[in-house]
Design a protein around this motif. Structure first.
Motif, PDB file in Angstrom:
ATOM      1  N   ALA A 239      70.630  54.649  35.727  1.00 14.29           N
ATOM      2  CA  ALA A 239      69.237  54.204  35.613  1.00 14.29           C
ATOM      3  C   ALA A 239      68.881  53.330  36.815  1.00 14.29           C
ATOM      4  CB  ALA A 239      69.035  53.448  34.309  1.00 14.29           C
ATOM      5  N   ILE A 240      67.999  53.836  37.654  1.00 15.35           N
ATOM      6  CA  ILE A 240      67.539  53.079  38.824  1.00 15.35           C
ATOM      7  C   ILE A 240      66.403  52.178  38.357  1.00 15.35           C
ATOM      8  CG2 ILE A 240      66.481  53.250  41.108  1.00 15.35           C
ATOM      9  CD1 ILE A 240      67.852  56.032  41.370  1.00 15.35           C
ATOM     10  N   LYS A 241      66.636  50.871  38.490  1.00 16.99           N
ATOM     11  CA  LYS A 241      65.654  49.914  37.971  1.00 16.99           C
ATOM     12  C   LYS A 241      64.399  49.850  38.845  1.00 16.99           C
ATOM     13  CE  LYS A 241      67.168  45.890  36.311  1.00 16.99           C
ATOM     14  NZ  LYS A 241      66.896  45.893  34.856  1.00 16.99           N
ATOM     15  N   ILE A 242      63.260  49.900  38.189  1.00 14.21           N
ATOM     16  CA  ILE A 242      61.976  49.667  38.857  1.00 14.21           C
ATOM     17  C   ILE A 242      61.614  48.190  38.724  1.00 14.21           C
ATOM     18  CG2 ILE A 242      59.507  50.241  38.878  1.00 14.21           C
ATOM     19  CD1 ILE A 242      61.179  52.707  39.514  1.00 14.21           C
ATOM     20  N   LYS A 243      61.709  47.669  37.489  1.00 16.43           N
ATOM     21  CA  LYS A 243      61.462  46.246  37.271  1.00 16.43           C
ATOM     22  C   LYS A 243      62.042  45.795  35.934  1.00 16.43           C
ATOM     23  CE  LYS A 243      57.584  44.279  35.824  1.00 16.43           C
ATOM     24  NZ  LYS A 243      57.794  43.836  34.434  1.00 16.43           N
ATOM     25  N   ASP A 244      62.222  44.479  35.816  1.00 16.53           N
ATOM     26  CA  ASP A 244      62.436  43.857  34.503  1.00 16.53           C
ATOM     27  C   ASP A 244      61.664  42.549  34.528  1.00 16.53           C
ATOM     28  OD1 ASP A 244      64.089  41.916  35.744  1.00 16.53           O
ATOM     29  OD2 ASP A 244      65.907  43.055  35.318  1.00 16.53           O
ATOM     30  N   THR A 245      61.938  41.648  33.581  1.00 17.07           N
ATOM     31  CA  THR A 245      61.123  40.427  33.557  1.00 17.07           C
ATOM     32  C   THR A 245      61.557  39.410  34.610  1.00 17.07           C
ATOM     33  OG1 THR A 245      62.515  39.668  31.730  1.00 17.07           O
ATOM     34  CG2 THR A 245      60.391  40.586  31.145  1.00 17.07           C
ATOM     35  N   SER A 246      62.658  39.696  35.329  1.00 15.30           N
ATOM     36  CA  SER A 246      63.126  38.750  36.349  1.00 15.30           C
ATOM     37  C   SER A 246      62.923  39.263  37.765  1.00 15.30           C
ATOM     38  CB  SER A 246      64.618  38.456  36.137  1.00 15.30           C
ATOM     39  OG  SER A 246      65.417  39.567  36.505  1.00 15.30           O
ATOM     40  N   VAL A 247      62.703  40.561  37.912  1.00 10.37           N
ATOM     41  CA  VAL A 247      62.682  41.121  39.269  1.00 10.37           C
ATOM     42  C   VAL A 247      61.757  42.348  39.361  1.00 10.37           C
ATOM     43  CG1 VAL A 247      64.722  42.600  38.855  1.00 10.37           C
ATOM     44  CG2 VAL A 247      64.191  41.916  41.178  1.00 10.37           C
ATOM     45  N   ILE A 248      61.022  42.395  40.461  1.00  9.84           N
ATOM     46  CA  ILE A 248      60.326  43.635  40.842  1.00  9.84           C
ATOM     47  C   ILE A 248      61.192  44.210  41.949  1.00  9.84           C
ATOM     48  CG2 ILE A 248      58.210  44.632  41.850  1.00  9.84           C
ATOM     49  CD1 ILE A 248      57.480  43.193  39.315  1.00  9.84           C
ATOM     50  N   CYS A 249      61.812  45.337  41.709  1.00  4.08           N
ATOM     51  CA  CYS A 249      62.768  45.849  42.696  1.00  4.08           C
ATOM     52  C   CYS A 249      62.060  46.304  43.976  1.00  4.08           C
ATOM     53  CB  CYS A 249      63.577  46.986  42.087  1.00  4.08           C
ATOM     54  SG  CYS A 249      64.656  46.411  40.772  1.00  4.08           S
ATOM     55  N   SER A 250      62.780  46.103  45.072  1.00  3.09           N
ATOM     56  CA  SER A 250      62.254  46.488  46.377  1.00  3.09           C
ATOM     57  C   SER A 250      62.089  48.008  46.440  1.00  3.09           C
ATOM     58  CB  SER A 250      63.237  46.018  47.444  1.00  3.09           C
ATOM     59  OG  SER A 250      63.067  46.760  48.611  1.00  3.09           O
ATOM     60  N   LYS A 251      60.940  48.435  46.932  1.00  6.76           N
ATOM     61  CA  LYS A 251      60.689  49.879  47.075  1.00  6.76           C
ATOM     62  C   LYS A 251      61.721  50.506  48.019  1.00  6.76           C
ATOM     63  CE  LYS A 251      56.779  53.025  48.016  1.00  6.76           C
ATOM     64  NZ  LYS A 251      57.643  54.144  47.930  1.00  6.76           N
ATOM     65  N   THR A 252      62.122  49.722  49.017  1.00  7.58           N
ATOM     66  CA  THR A 252      63.145  50.201  49.969  1.00  7.58           C
ATOM     67  C   THR A 252      64.410  50.623  49.220  1.00  7.58           C
ATOM     68  OG1 THR A 252      62.288  48.680  51.616  1.00  7.58           O
ATOM     69  CG2 THR A 252      64.523  49.496  51.992  1.00  7.58           C
ATOM     70  N   ILE A 253      64.832  49.796  48.262  1.00  8.69           N
ATOM     71  CA  ILE A 253      66.073  50.097  47.524  1.00  8.69           C
ATOM     72  C   ILE A 253      65.840  51.226  46.519  1.00  8.69           C
ATOM     73  CG2 ILE A 253      67.840  49.159  45.963  1.00  8.69           C
ATOM     74  CD1 ILE A 253      68.044  48.008  48.771  1.00  8.69           C
ATOM     75  N   VAL A 254      64.731  51.164  45.785  1.00  9.74           N
ATOM     76  CA  VAL A 254      64.445  52.210  44.779  1.00  9.74           C
ATOM     77  C   VAL A 254      64.386  53.582  45.463  1.00  9.74           C
ATOM     78  CG1 VAL A 254      62.734  53.094  43.141  1.00  9.74           C
ATOM     79  CG2 VAL A 254      63.244  50.645  43.201  1.00  9.74           C
ATOM     80  N   ASP A 255      63.673  53.651  46.576  1.00 13.92           N
ATOM     81  CA  ASP A 255      63.531  54.936  47.280  1.00 13.92           C
ATOM     82  C   ASP A 255      64.870  55.407  47.848  1.00 13.92           C
ATOM     83  OD1 ASP A 255      60.894  54.849  46.648  1.00 13.92           O
ATOM     84  OD2 ASP A 255      60.167  54.417  48.668  1.00 13.92           O
ATOM     85  N   ARG A 256      65.641  54.451  48.376  1.00 12.71           N
ATOM     86  CA  ARG A 256      66.929  54.822  48.971  1.00 12.71           C
ATOM     87  C   ARG A 256      67.901  55.340  47.902  1.00 12.71           C
ATOM     88  NH1 ARG A 256      69.297  57.460  52.563  1.00 12.71           N
ATOM     89  NH2 ARG A 256      71.243  56.601  53.364  1.00 12.71           N
ATOM     90  N   LEU A 257      67.957  54.631  46.777  1.00 12.61           N
ATOM     91  CA  LEU A 257      68.855  55.074  45.696  1.00 12.61           C
ATOM     92  C   LEU A 257      68.426  56.442  45.174  1.00 12.61           C
ATOM     93  CD1 LEU A 257      69.364  51.718  43.705  1.00 12.61           C
ATOM     94  CD2 LEU A 257      71.016  52.839  45.236  1.00 12.61           C
ATOM     95  N   THR A 258      67.117  56.658  45.077  1.00 10.87           N
ATOM     96  CA  THR A 258      66.603  57.950  44.607  1.00 10.87           C
ATOM     97  C   THR A 258      67.006  59.062  45.575  1.00 10.87           C
ATOM     98  OG1 THR A 258      64.718  56.817  43.612  1.00 10.87           O
ATOM     99  CG2 THR A 258      64.506  59.206  43.923  1.00 10.87           C
ATOM    100  N   ALA A 259      66.829  58.800  46.874  1.00 11.01           N
ATOM    101  CA  ALA A 259      67.158  59.812  47.889  1.00 11.01           C
ATOM    102  C   ALA A 259      68.659  60.132  47.867  1.00 11.01           C
ATOM    103  CB  ALA A 259      66.739  59.315  49.275  1.00 11.01           C
ATOM    104  N   LEU A 260      69.481  59.085  47.721  1.00 11.49           N
ATOM    105  CA  LEU A 260      70.936  59.300  47.673  1.00 11.49           C
ATOM    106  C   LEU A 260      71.319  60.123  46.443  1.00 11.49           C
ATOM    107  CD1 LEU A 260      72.194  55.753  48.758  1.00 11.49           C
ATOM    108  CD2 LEU A 260      72.586  57.882  50.016  1.00 11.49           C
TER     109      LEU A 260
END
Ligand SMILES: [Zn+2]
Length: 329
Positions: A239-260
């Protein structure tokens, strides 16, 4: 995959993570150039990368929720306070073990209605005859946890207490072993005190000052009876996190993990956690900030004694971490 029982069995209630840290340190030896512990007890395993101009921090927390002894009644029954987010209904009438090995069971005050169940109404019965007898076996300030037991279910699924987040530790160790190269200078950090507010990761991240950071933690699934409609399902991949109540994940990381994940054909899903946080928050805001994200292990019944995970998800999470370690951003 790393032996699940090895990581689930050690006592590691928040503030008492040293046993698990010793096991992880041993397992990480082949994958690290140096292994150190900081004053809080975070275990920091460093591996030099091909490109030392950037630092990556990967974190999973070693601590589990539990209880601490606050008072012993004349009857010998023991009052406790929670350490972290205990769910009283799901913990009642379970077996517990103290750090010193003494065993007991959690009971409730008599004649409680369901709505009145709270930690204040919980007691631990260790079989003591009276207060004096109880105090020979445990003392005020002693920590205890739900009993360790791993049950193998159908379809390579397992039930146990506190997969949160010892299973995340197992995933990170597995990823370190799987990675055939290391792109950036990489810090595998096995953190303490996450369950009481991501405290260990704050200290570690403020020293490491990562450029990129990815946490590994569990996330609840939405495939249980009565759950809100939601995306994350058991067995449906990392599960690649988009957000929770403590963090809005960086688009750079979300996109990179998705591409990988797409590139390596690793099964994945997206996660939006509506209640709860992770060590990603500490890493994101340390120093000048980092590009932060999280890969979560889908987990049913989080913070109950019967959390359920699927071994296939663990493999996918470890593969995705390994790809990130190898290729970076
Ligand atoms: Zn957790």
């Amino acid at each position: 995959m790393t032996d699940i029982k090895k990581y689930i069995t050690p006592f590691s209630v928040t503030g008492n993570e040293e046993k698990l840290a010793a096991i992880i340190a041993e397992d990480m030896k082949p994958c690290a150039d140096s292994i150190t512990a900081d004053p809080m007890g975070n275990l920091i395993c460093f591996k030099k990368g091909e490109d030392s101009s950037k630092r990556t921090m990967l974190a999973a927390h070693m601590d589990e929720i539990g209880f601490v002894v606050t008072f012993v009644e004349n009857s010998g029954l023991i009052r406790v306070a929670n350490v972290g987010g205990i769910r009283p209904v799901s913990s009642a009438f379970g077996e517990v073990v103290f750090k010193n090995g003494v065993k007991g069971v959690i009971v409730l005050e008599d004649n409680l209605q369901l709505a009145d169940i709270s930690i204040k109404k919980m007691l631990v019965d260790i079989g003591a005859k009276d207060k004096k007898d109880a105090l020979k076996k445990v003392k005020i300030g002693d920590y205890l946890s739900l009993s360790q037991r791993v049950t193998r279910l159908a379809n390579k699924r397992y039930a146990a207490k506190a997969f949160d987040d010892r299973i995340g530790c197992a995933v990170l160790v597995e990823a370190a072993k799987l990675a055939t190269k290391v792109r950036y200078d990489t810090y595998y950090v096995f953190t303490v005190q996450e369950e009481v507010g991501c405290r260990g990761s704050k200290a570690a991240a403020n020293v490491i000052l990562p450029d990129y950071s990815v946490a590994c933690d569990v996330t609840p699934t939405y495939d249980t009876a009565g759950a809100q409609p939601g995306e994350v399902k058991l067995g449906a991949g990392a599960a690649i996190k988009i957000k929770d109540t403590s963090v809005i994940c960086s688009k750079t990381i979300v996109d990179r993990l998705t591409a990988l994940a797409e590139d390596k054909k690793i099964k994945y899903q997206y996660e939006i956690l509506t209640a709860g946080g992770t060590d990603a928050s500490s890493m994101q805001t340390a120093g000048a900030g980092s590009y932060a994200g999280c890969i979560s292990v889908p987990c049913r019944y989080v913070h109950s004694p019967v959390e359920i995970i699927d071994a296939k998800d663990l493999e996918n999470c470890a593969k995705l971490f390994a790809a990130f370690i190898e290729e970076g951003v």
